[in-house]
Design an enzyme around this catalytic site. Structure first.
Site, short mmCIF file in Angstrom:
data_model
loop_
_atom_site.label_atom_id
_atom_site.label_comp_id
_atom_site.label_asym_id
_atom_site.label_seq_id
_atom_site.Cartn_x
_atom_site.Cartn_y
_atom_site.Cartn_z
CE LYS A 216 -4.44 -1.54 1.69
NZ LYS A 216 -5.55 -1.28 2.61
CE LYS B 14 -7.86 -10.41 -2.14
NZ LYS B 14 -7.68 -9.91 -0.80
CE LYS C 288 -12.09 -3.28 -1.28
NZ LYS C 288 -13.03 -3.65 -0.27
#
Ligand code: TRP
Length: 332
Positions: free
Chosen positions: A114, A196, A199
Site C-alpha cells: 500500500k 487477486k 477493487k
C-alpha cells in the site's frame, strides 16, 4: 453462557464488494452462525488509511451492510456492526500499538504494497493498521478469524501481540487462529489471473462486483483471459485463467472440478466462459435485488447497525475494562 467459539471478521468499505470477497468470505460466513458466535465488522476506520471521498465512504458503508444482509447474514443471529460505532476499537488500538514493535509493522507485506501504491500518503495509520486489526479481533476474544490468505500475516501478528500481552499480564486475550477456506480462498482477476481479484484493479474488466448489472458481468466473463489451449482442465500452475474460472463456476453452480471438466469436453472456451458468466449472474441476482430493496429501507438498516453496535460494545467494553485495569489505568 454461550459455549460456542467466537468468530470475528471484517471487510473494508473502501470499494464496492467484489465477487472475490463474496466467494472468499461472505458466502462462507452465512453458515457459521449455527456453530459459532459471530461478529462481522464493517471496518470504516481501516478504510481511511487511504484517502476516501466522505460521501462515498458513507454510502458504501451502508451498501456493504445491505449486501451482508442480502447475502444471507441474519442480523438476529450474527452481530453486524460498523467499526467506528464501537469506540473500544480506537481505544484498544492505542494500547496495543504500545505492545507492537516497529520492526514487526515494517515487515507487513500489505504495508509495503500500500505504501508503494500511495507514495504521496504513507501515513502513520497505514503503518499501525495491524494494531487496529488486532484490536478488532482481541476485543471479542475471537477464537477464529476467517480471512483470505493475504491477511494471514496480520492474524499472525495479532497472535504475537496477544501472546506478548498475556505474557506480561496473564490470560487477558484469547489467542486467535486464522480460518482460511479451502476453495475460493483467493479469487483471481479475470484479466490478470496471477493477481487477486481486487477493487483496486486498474483494469475494470478484471473485477466483478456484487451489485453489477448482468450485461456488464457477462461482458467481463466473455473477455476473461484464458490460454492458448482449448481444454477446460483444472491446473492452477499452468492454466491460471481457466482454473480461476473453474473455481468461480464451481462455487456459483455447486459443481466439482471433475463435473466441470466432463461438462466441457469437446466444447470451446467461449461456451465455458458464457456458462460461468450465467452462473454468476444467477447467483448474484437475488442478492442484488434484495440489497437494492434494503437500501431503500433506511430505518431498518439503522436499526440493524444500532443494535449491532450495542451488542458489540457490551462485549468489547468488557475486554477493554480488563485491559485498562491490567496496564494500570485508574478506574473511572
Ligand atoms: N485487514 C483486513 C483486509 O484488508 C480487514 C480487517 C480489518 C479485518 N479488521 C479485521 C479482517 C479483523 C478480519 C478481522 O481485508
Amino acid at each position: 453462557m454461550d459455549e460456542r467459539k467466537t468468530i470475528l471478521s471484517g471487510i473494508q468499505p473502501s470499494g464496492d464488494l467484489t465477487l472475490g470477497s463474496y466467494m472468499g468470505a461472505m458466502k462462507n460466513w452465512v453458515e457459521l452462525c449455527n456453530d459459532y458466535n459471530c461478529f462481522y465488522c464493517i471496518v470504516d476506520m481501516h478504510a481511511i488509511t487511504v484517502r476516501q471521498n466522505p460521501a462515498e465512504l458513507r454510502k458504501r458503508t451502508l451498501a456493504q451492510l445491505a449486501q451482508y444482509i442480502a447475502s444471507g447474514l441474519d442480523p438476529e443471529k450474527n452481530t453486524i456492526f460498523i467499526q467506528s460505532h464501537v469506540s473500544a476499537h480506537a481505544e484498544l488500538n492505542w494500547v496495543l500499538a504500545c505492545y507492537t514493535m516497529f520492526g514487526e509493522l515494517s515487515r507487513m507485506t500489505q504495508f509495503k504494497d500500500k505504501s508503494a501504491k500511495n507514495a504521496d500518503n504513507i501515513n502513520a495509520g497505514l503503518f499501525t493498521y495491524p494494531a487496529l486489526m488486532a484490536a478488532d479481533i482481541l476485543l471479542y476474544q475471537a477464537d477464529l478469524v476467517p480471512v483470505g490468505i493475504d491477511q494471514k500475516q496480520h492474524v499472525e501478528l495479532t497472535r504475537d501481540i496477544a501472546n506478548r500481552f498475556n505474557g506480561v499480564y496473564g490470560d487477558v486475550f484469547t489467542v486467535p487462529e486464522p480460518f482460511i477456506p479451502k476453495v475460493g480462498a483467493k479469487i483471481m482477476s479475470l484479466t490478470t489471473p496471477e493477481n487477486k481479484m481486487s477493487k483496486s484493479d486498474k483494469d475494470p474488466g478484471g473485477c466483478i462486483y456484487l451489485m453489477q448489472k448482468p450485461e456488464e458481468i457477462m461482458r467481463s466473463f466473455k473477455r476473461a483471459v484464458t490460454d492458448s489451449e482449448t481444454c477446460v482442465k483444472y491446473d492452477p500452475d499452468n492454466k491460471k485463467g481457466i482454473s480461476n474460472l473453474m473455481t468461480i463456476y464451481s462455487l456459483a453452480a455447486g459443481k466439482t472440478y471433475e463435473e466441470i471438466e466432463n461438462e466441457f469436453v469437446g466444447k470451446g472456451y467461449g461456451d465455458f466462459k458464457v456458462a460461468v458468466g450465467e452462473a454468476v449472474v444467477e447467483m448474484l441476482r437475488p442478492i442484488r435485488e434484495e440489497a437494492e430493496r434494503l437500501l431503500k429501507d433506511k430505518a431498518y438498516l439503522e436499526k440493524v447497525y444500532r443494535d449491532g453496535a450495542a451488542r458489540a460494545s457490551y462485549v468489547a467494553n468488557k475486554t477493554l475494562r480488563k485491559v485498562y485495569k491490567k496496564v494500570g489505568f485508574v478506574q473511572k
